[in-house]
Design an enzyme around this catalytic site. Structure first.
Site, PDB file in Angstrom:
ATOM      1  N   SER A   1       0.869  -1.185   0.000  1.00 39.71           N
ATOM      2  CA  SER A   1       0.000   0.000   0.000  1.00 39.71           C
ATOM      3  C   SER A   1       0.899   1.226   0.000  1.00 39.71           C
ATOM      4  O   SER A   1       2.075   1.133   0.362  1.00 39.71           O
ATOM      5  CB  SER A   1      -0.850  -0.017   1.275  1.00 39.71           C
ATOM      6  OG  SER A   1      -1.471   1.240   1.494  1.00 39.71           O
TER       7      SER A   1
ATOM      8  N   TYR B   1      -1.934  -1.132  10.507  1.00 35.44           N
ATOM      9  CA  TYR B   1      -1.901  -1.286   9.044  1.00 35.44           C
ATOM     10  C   TYR B   1      -0.593  -0.742   8.480  1.00 35.44           C
ATOM     11  O   TYR B   1       0.067  -1.385   7.662  1.00 35.44           O
ATOM     12  CB  TYR B   1      -3.110  -0.542   8.464  1.00 35.44           C
ATOM     13  CG  TYR B   1      -3.359  -0.741   6.991  1.00 35.44           C
ATOM     14  CD1 TYR B   1      -4.095  -1.831   6.525  1.00 35.44           C
ATOM     15  CD2 TYR B   1      -2.877   0.167   6.053  1.00 35.44           C
ATOM     16  CE1 TYR B   1      -4.345  -2.008   5.175  1.00 35.44           C
ATOM     17  CE2 TYR B   1      -3.121  -0.004   4.689  1.00 35.44           C
ATOM     18  CZ  TYR B   1      -3.861  -1.094   4.262  1.00 35.44           C
ATOM     19  OH  TYR B   1      -4.098  -1.267   2.918  1.00 35.44           O
TER      20      TYR B   1
HETATM   21  P1  NAD Z   1     -11.445  -6.289   0.319  1.00 30.03           P
HETATM   22  O1  NAD Z   1     -11.983  -6.154   1.698  1.00 30.03           O
HETATM   23  O2  NAD Z   1     -12.302  -5.988  -0.854  1.00 30.03           O
HETATM   24  O3  NAD Z   1     -10.858  -7.761   0.100  1.00 30.03           O
HETATM   25  C1  NAD Z   1     -10.103  -8.406   1.080  1.00 30.03           C
HETATM   26  C2  NAD Z   1     -10.008  -9.880   0.747  1.00 30.03           C
HETATM   27  O4  NAD Z   1      -9.258 -10.532   1.770  1.00 30.03           O
HETATM   28  C3  NAD Z   1     -11.385 -10.571   0.710  1.00 30.03           C
HETATM   29  O5  NAD Z   1     -11.369 -11.570  -0.280  1.00 30.03           O
HETATM   30  C4  NAD Z   1     -11.466 -11.215   2.102  1.00 30.03           C
HETATM   31  O6  NAD Z   1     -12.337 -12.327   2.164  1.00 30.03           O
HETATM   32  C5  NAD Z   1     -10.012 -11.618   2.286  1.00 30.03           C
HETATM   33  N1  NAD Z   1      -9.662 -11.855   3.676  1.00 30.03           N
HETATM   34  C6  NAD Z   1      -9.802 -11.031   4.748  1.00 30.03           C
HETATM   35  N2  NAD Z   1      -9.385 -11.667   5.866  1.00 30.03           N
HETATM   36  C7  NAD Z   1      -8.973 -12.895   5.481  1.00 30.03           C
HETATM   37  C8  NAD Z   1      -8.442 -14.022   6.177  1.00 30.03           C
HETATM   38  N3  NAD Z   1      -8.246 -14.010   7.502  1.00 30.03           N
HETATM   39  N4  NAD Z   1      -8.147 -15.139   5.465  1.00 30.03           N
HETATM   40  C9  NAD Z   1      -8.361 -15.178   4.120  1.00 30.03           C
HETATM   41  N5  NAD Z   1      -8.851 -14.146   3.415  1.00 30.03           N
HETATM   42  C10 NAD Z   1      -9.153 -13.029   4.099  1.00 30.03           C
HETATM   43  O7  NAD Z   1     -10.117  -5.380   0.328  1.00 30.03           O
HETATM   44  P2  NAD Z   1      -9.214  -4.791  -0.856  1.00 30.03           P
HETATM   45  O8  NAD Z   1      -9.364  -3.303  -0.820  1.00 30.03           O
HETATM   46  O9  NAD Z   1      -9.434  -5.519  -2.131  1.00 30.03           O
HETATM   47  O10 NAD Z   1      -7.770  -5.096  -0.259  1.00 30.03           O
HETATM   48  C11 NAD Z   1      -6.914  -6.095  -0.783  1.00 30.03           C
HETATM   49  C12 NAD Z   1      -5.474  -5.761  -0.412  1.00 30.03           C
HETATM   50  O11 NAD Z   1      -5.104  -4.522  -1.002  1.00 30.03           O
HETATM   51  C13 NAD Z   1      -5.250  -5.585   1.105  1.00 30.03           C
HETATM   52  O12 NAD Z   1      -4.013  -6.144   1.459  1.00 30.03           O
HETATM   53  C14 NAD Z   1      -5.226  -4.076   1.275  1.00 30.03           C
HETATM   54  O13 NAD Z   1      -4.459  -3.695   2.393  1.00 30.03           O
HETATM   55  C15 NAD Z   1      -4.565  -3.662  -0.023  1.00 30.03           C
HETATM   56  N6  NAD Z   1      -4.796  -2.265  -0.401  1.00 30.03           N
HETATM   57  C16 NAD Z   1      -6.050  -1.806  -0.653  1.00 30.03           C
HETATM   58  C17 NAD Z   1      -6.230  -0.475  -1.024  1.00 30.03           C
HETATM   59  C18 NAD Z   1      -7.572   0.101  -1.367  1.00 30.03           C
HETATM   60  O14 NAD Z   1      -7.645   1.317  -1.560  1.00 30.03           O
HETATM   61  N7  NAD Z   1      -8.621  -0.689  -1.454  1.00 30.03           N
HETATM   62  C19 NAD Z   1      -5.124   0.357  -1.111  1.00 30.03           C
HETATM   63  C20 NAD Z   1      -3.862  -0.142  -0.833  1.00 30.03           C
HETATM   64  C21 NAD Z   1      -3.710  -1.475  -0.488  1.00 30.03           C
END
Ligand code: NAD
Length: 260
Positions: free
Chosen positions: A142, A155
Site C-alpha cells: 500500500s 496497518y
Molecule cells: P477487500 O476487503 O475488498 O478484500 C479483502 C479480501 O481478503 C477478501 O477476499 C477477504 O475475504 C479476504 N480476507 C480477509 N481476511 C482474510 C483471512 N483471515 N483469510 C483469508 N482471506 C481473508 O479489500 P481490498 O481493498 O481488495 O484489499 C486487498 C489488499 O489490497 C489488502 O491487502 C489491502 O491492504 C490492499 N490495499 C487496498 C487499497 C484500497 O484502496 N482498497 C489500497 C492499498 C492497499
C-alpha cells in the site's frame, strides 16, 4: 502469456484480489482463489472464471490469520496442481483508531493477516519455485507501506514490514529465477475503502459521493481511484518476461500520492 502456470491469489473473493485473479486467468494461468464470503457467491465466481477463460480454478478457504493454514494451502496447491509459479499475497484487513485506543486484538489480527501470512506463504512457496527455476511473488502492500496516515498504526506497521520482507526475499532468491516485488496501491474503490467512505459520510453528515471526493482530494492528486483491474495489470507485468530483472522493489499505483 501465463498458460501452464499456477497462481495463488490470497484474499481473492473480493476487491483487488479478485481483479488480480481475473487478470491472471485472462492471461491463461490456472488459479487458486482464497478468501471469505458466501459459499454460493464464491462458487459463482470460481465457475465463472473457469468458463470465461478456459483455465482451471480451485478455491481454498484457508484463514490467512493462521500460519499453519497458509502453509497447508501452499502444500495442497503443489499436491493438486503439481506446481506453483505465482504467489500473490493480497489478503488484508483495516481498522482505524488512535494508537492509545487501538485494541490489541485488532493489532494482532492485522499483523497476522497483512504481514505474517505473506511470511508463511513465501517460506512454503520458495523451495518449489526454486526447484522450477521460475517463480513470481507479488506482495500487495500500500502507499501505507511507504508513508503513514493517522489512526492506522497496525496497518502502516504491517505494510512497512511487508516491504522489508519483499526486499529480503528479493535478495535471497536473486539469480534463482524467482523474483519478489511489492505493489503499493493508493485508493482503490473496494469494500475495504467503501467502509472508510461511509465513516467519513456519517461523521461529517455528507453524501457518499462528497465523502469519496474528500478522501481522494486529501491524498491522491489524480482525484480518481485506481481499479482492481489496473492492479491486476501491474501484477501481470511483474509476471512477464519484461520484469525478469525487477526484484526486491516496489511499484506504486497511487495517482501521485507518494510523489508529494
Ligand atoms: P477487500 O476487503 O475488498 O478484500 C479483502 C479480501 O481478503 C477478501 O477476499 C477477504 O475475504 C479476504 N480476507 C480477509 N481476511 C482474510 C483471512 N483471515 N483469510 C483469508 N482471506 C481473508 O479489500 P481490498 O481493498 O481488495 O484489499 C486487498 C489488499 O489490497 C489488502 O491487502 C489491502 O491492504 C490492499 N490495499 C487496498 C487499497 C484500497 O484502496 N482498497 C489500497 C492499498 C492497499
Amino acid at each position: 502469456m501465463l498458460k501452464g502456470k499456477v497462481a495463488i491469489v490470497t484474499g481473492s473473493t473480493s476487491g483487488i484480489g479478485l481483479g488480480i485473479a481475473r487478470e491472471l486467468a485472462r492471461l491463461g494461468a490456472d488459479i487458486v482463489l482464497n478468501g471469505f464470503g458466501d459459499p454460493g457467491e464464491i462458487e459463482k465466481i470460481r465457475s465463472g472464471i473457469e468458463r470465461e477463460d478456459g483455465v482451471r480454478v480451485a478455491y481454498d478457504g484457508a484463514d490467512m490469520s493462521d500460519g499453519e493454514a497458509v502453509r497447508g494451502m501452499i502444500a495442497a496447491t503443489i499436491e493438486n496442481f503439481g506446481r506453483l509459479d505465482i504467489l500473490v499475497n493480497n489478503a488484508g484487513i483495516q481498522f482505524t483508531a488512535p494508537v492509545e485506543a487501538f485494541p490489541p486484538a485488532k493489532w494482532k489480527a492485522i499483523l497476522d493477516i497483512n504481514l505474517s501470512a505473506a511470511f508463511h506463504g513465501i517460506a512454503s512457496a520458495v523451495p518449489q519455485m526454486k526447484k522450477q527455476r521460475w517463480g513470481r511473488i507479488v506482495n500487495i502492500a500500500s502507499t501505507h507501506g511507504l508513508v503513514a496516515s493517522t489512526h492506522k498504526a497496525a496497518y502502516v506497521a504491517a505494510k512497512h514490514g511487508l516491504l522489508g520482507l519483499t526486499k529480503v526475499v528479493g535478495l535471497e532468491t536473486a539469480g534463482s529465477g524467482v523474483t519478489c516485488n511489492a505493489v503499493c496501491p493508493g485508493w482503490v474503490r473496494t469494500p475495504l475503502v467503501e467502509k472508510q467512505i461511509s465513516d467519513i459520510a456519517a461523521e461529517k453528515g455528507i453524501s457518499q459521493k462528497q465523502a469519496a471526493e474528500e478522501l481522494l482530494s486529501e491524498k491522491q492528486p489524480s482525484l480518481d481511484f485506481a481499479s482492481p483491474k489496473q492492479i491486476g495489470g501491474t501484477v501481470a507485468f511483474l509476471c512477464s518476461a519484461a520484469a525478469d530483472q525487477i526484484t526486491g522493489t516496489t511499484i506504486s499505483v497511487d495517482g501521485g500520492w507518494t510523489a508529494q
